[in-house]
Write an enzyme that holds these catalytic residues in place. Structure first.
Site: not given
Lengths: 518, 152
Positions: B86-87
């Site tokens: 999750c970036l």
């Protein structure tokens, strides 16, 4: 009383409802400068208020707009605000979209802190850089790594320069694949500058431009509270209506799109007159979820006190033996059977308070279930009948042709069938929702009047519906009768809706639930 | 489809001037597919670990971000069991001006600065918030278990 509240709705509409909403409020200070480009629509609206026939209490003012009109109003607003802010149209467009088309807030904010507003909208420092591609010596595109001399490049004011091809590719990716339009950012990493329309006009291919404008128009309508897309499939129109969310408990704003679709402006569901949105929502939820199954279960079953299996007693004595866990208990008091001692088959706890409470709870549950089913069955019946009537409607065309050839009537003369079938549809739709409405009504005199109206409409509808089942050969003779019945149906519907709407506006209805919390 | 110049250039540069602590080697039979190794940043629970990732450049690259996944198991609030990350720069904040190199650096930075307020692995994130020392301890153990090779 009713006139008062009607005025309230209308004034609410003309002051905030129009596309030209700023005209009354912010033009106090700017009005004189813009006298000559006073929006035509505004005049139109006032004209209509004066000249149009007095509307029925359940009707609301609305206008239907095609994509081109919307584009036009958008451009007009951009011009107006742009002149006030002293910004070019493309920047104004971005500012307005950023402010979600709230003109007053944008102008106010801009007057106070222009830099802040520009920065937040992604416009950054102003500085005139014309929108055109150029060749830069020794340029290497960071996106495609192309370094040929003579490469066309492009950058917005933020200076993030890429080759024109990559820029174009980037924009088409955003528009085509991601459906973005109003808020596409500069391709540079971390740059929040919004790509303006000049850039798009310059770089985007023509076929995508249409899509881009369509998306822009879409965000314009989405951003405005007084505009909504017609929910009918493939419909391109938007409807403007000034009814505010907070008024939805007092009015059911039903509008008719130019495509012929009737829908509620408040919730965009199909026409649900006379029932207000909040009740519709509750009713649909009630019908949809299994709350009534749960109700049935609570009315007809009990749980085994040991293993909690649900048990329906379908005969036999009160000595229950759970199939699952072999627990033996008394159906009446739910106590362990062995403790019943000698009073077998005659539970002496039956008369005790806990026993009678349980019995009351069960009776009440059964009663509320029956009440619900009463209304639901009628609601569902009209829904079903409307579907059947729709089939008839589809067959009407054929019937009309048959009638033309069999009776020698002209096309105009057989139109009564079409009119009748449409009336039938509409009345059924209304009737259906009267039952949802009635379910939530508390008992009083008004409710009785309502039920009388409902009954009258229902009878009128059934009479008309019956005539449709007659063979085509008899229809010609029934023409006058059928036309009478059609107009009677419509009249009954208007009476019912007017009465309901008046009372709704005045807040006279008493509901058995709190409509405000729905 | 011929490999775009951009990918060739990026690959060349990755080989010629590798980023310290990061290795990205394309497959011979598919130059859009990279085997990646990222060293856990020092001062972090992932220190001394070498994490394997796979990286794939989709057809639309660089208009769309590369697809990246951890192959080595890792205890991190923003990386789930399947190794998905999750970036923001891999999703909404992707810009075509970003590169494989910058993205991998971002991932390495994420290892150094976990963000339990924007979690992907909920259980890990919750533990991270409730008992950070214990969570860090687990992360350290997992690093030793899964990310440290025997010959060290």
């Amino acid at each position: 009383m009713s006139a008062d509240s009607e005025d309230e709705f209308m004034s609410g509409m003309s002051s905030e409802g129009g596309f030209e909403d700023g005209n009354e409020s912010d033009s106090v200070s700017f009005g004189e400068e813009f006298e000559d480009d006073e929006p035509a629509l505004d005049f139109g609206l006032h004209d209509k208020d004066i000249t149009s026939a007095p509307k029925k209490p359940y009707e609301v003012d609305f206008d239907v707009f095609g994509p081109r009109d919307i584009q036009k109003y958008q451009d007009k607003q951009i011009d107006e605000v742009g002149a006030i802010l002293g910004q070019p149209p493309e920047s104004t467009a971005i500012l307005l979209r950023h402010a979600r088309w709230n003109k007053e807030r944008l102008i106010e904010g801009y007057m106070d802190h222009p830099e802040d507003v520009l920065e937040k909208a992604g416009l950054g420092l102003a500085g005139a850089v014309p929108a055109k591609t150029m060749v830069v010596d020794g340029f290497v595109c960071d996106i495609c790594c192309e370094d040929e001399p003579g490469l066309e490049t492009y950058a917005m004011k933020c200076g993030h320069r890429y080759c024109a091809e990559c820029y174009r590719h980037y924009l088409s990716q955003k528009i085509r694949e991601e459906g973005e339009a109003a808020r596409i950012q500069c391709p540079g990493d971390g740059c929040s500058r919004i790509v303006d329309s000049k850039t798009l006009e310059l770089l985007v291919e023509d076929d995508l431009k249409d899509r881009y404008h369509e998306l822009l128009t879409r965000t314009y309508v989405d951003d405005k509270d007084n505009l909504k897309w017609c929910p009918a499939p493939n419909c391109i129109y938007a409807v403007e209506c000034g009814v505010k969310k907070r008024d939805l408990n007092r009015i059911v704003p039903t509008v008719r799109c130019d495509c012929g679709h009737y829908f509620c402006f408040g919730c965009t569901l199909n026409d649900h007159l006379p029932t207000p949105c909040a009740l519709v929502k509750m009713w649909l939820k009630k019908c949809e979820d299994d709350s009534e199954t749960a109700n049935w279960i609570s009315a007809n079953t009990k749980e085994c006190p040991r293993c909690n299996s649900t048990i329906e007693k379908n005969g036999g004595c009160n000595h229950m033996t759970c199939r699952k866990c072999k627990n033996e208990f008394c159906w009446i008091c739910m106590g362990v059977w062995s403790e019943h001692g000698t009073s077998w088959y005659n539970c002496n706890r039956y008369e005790e308070k806990s026993g009678s409470d349980a019995r009351d709870a069960q009776a009440k549950s059964r009663q509320s279930l029956e009440r619900y089913l009463h209304y639901y069955n009628r609601y569902a019946n009209h829904e079903q009948s409307a579907k059947l009537d729709k089939d008839i409607y589809l067959k009407t065309e054929k019937k009309m042709t048959n009638l033309q050839s069999s009776s020698g009537m002209s096309w105009i003369e057989v139109q009564f069938l079409d009119t009748a079938s449409q009336a039938l549809q509409q009345c059924r739709q209304t009737l259906k929702w009267t039952y949802a409405f009635a379910y939530y009504l508390a008992r009083n005199n008004l409710t009785e009047i309502f039920e009388d109206n409902q009954k009258d409409l229902e009878m009128a509808v059934e009479n008309l519906s019956e005539m449709f089942e007659k063979p085509t050969s008899e229809l010609a003779a029934l023409k006058v009768d059928m036309m009478d019945k059609t107009s009677y149906c419509n009249k009954r519907r208007i009476i019912l809706l007017s009465d309901t709407a008046e009372n709704l506006k005045n807040g006279s209805w008493k509901f058995n639930i709190d409509i405000n919390t729905a | 489809m011929a490999l775009p110049k951009r990918i060739i250039k990026e690959t060349e540069r990755l080989m010629a001037e590798p980023v310290p602590g990061i290795k990205a080697i394309p497959h011979e039979d598919n130059l859009r597919y990279f085997d990646v190794e990222v060293h856990g940043p020092s001062q972090s629970p992932y220190e001394n670990g070498i994490f394997k990732l796979e990286l794939f450049l989709p057809d639309d690259y660089p208009m769309t971000p590369p697809k990246i996944r951890f192959l080595t198991r890792i205890y991190h609030p923003n990386i789930d069991k399947l190794g998905r990350i999750c970036l923001d720069v891999l999703k909404s904040n992707w810009s075509p001006a970003l590169q494989i190199r910058t993205i991998l650096l971002s991932i390495q930075a994420l290892l150094g600065a976990p963000n339990p307020d924007d979690p992907l692995a909920n259980d890990v994130a919750q533990r991270w918030k409730e008992d950070e020392p214990a969570a860090i301890q687990t992360a350290r153990e997992w690093t030793r278990m899964y990310a440290v090779s025997e010959n060290r």
